[in-house]
Scaffold this motif. Structure first.
Motif: not given
Length: 126
Positions: A66-70, A74-83, A120-124
């Motif tokens: 996520l960082v490397q691809t920019g 906020p959804g990913f950050v929320t999901g990461a903290w939930a994880y 959610a990330f794969l299509p990116r």
């Protein structure tokens, strides 16, 4: 996740060194994981520490990607903290009362969330 891993590592060695001292177990008697499993009674923190290097590795890779691809949102950050929160619940259960059903529910919830984040990330990147 790194902080959680560090806390479990500390718990592992507090338990292990305390038990070795209390029961007079020589460090050389614990040369392998099998030796430790056969002699130590307090193994939950050790087992959990190992767990933190299984599925969570996919979390770390996703964060780097996520960082490397920019691609962070906020959804990913929320999901990461939930994880991280769910893994913390899993670890807390594992190193305290260790009720398998409770631990399993936290594990399944965290893993399904991680899979959803990857989906959610794969299509990116495709």
């Amino acid at each position: 996740m790194a902080g959680l891993t560090a806390l479990v590592w500390i718990k592992l060695y507090v338990d292990r060194l305390g038990e070795m001292r209390a029961r007079g177990i020589d460090a050389e008697a614990l040369a392998t994981a099998a030796d430790a499993a056969g002699q130590l009674e307090k193994r939950a923190a050790s087992d959990n520490f190992r767990n933190l290097f299984e599925v969570p590795v996919l979390f770390y890779v996703l964060c780097v990607a996520l960082v490397q691809t920019g691609g962070s949102t906020p959804g990913f950050v929320t999901g990461a903290w939930a994880y991280v929160g769910l893994r913390a619940v899993h670890s807390l259960i594992h190193v305290t009362y260790n009720r398998v059903v409770h631990r399993f529910l936290a594990y399944v919830a965290s893993t399904l969330l991680l899979i959803a984040l990857w989906v959610a990330f794969l299509p990116r990147i495709l």
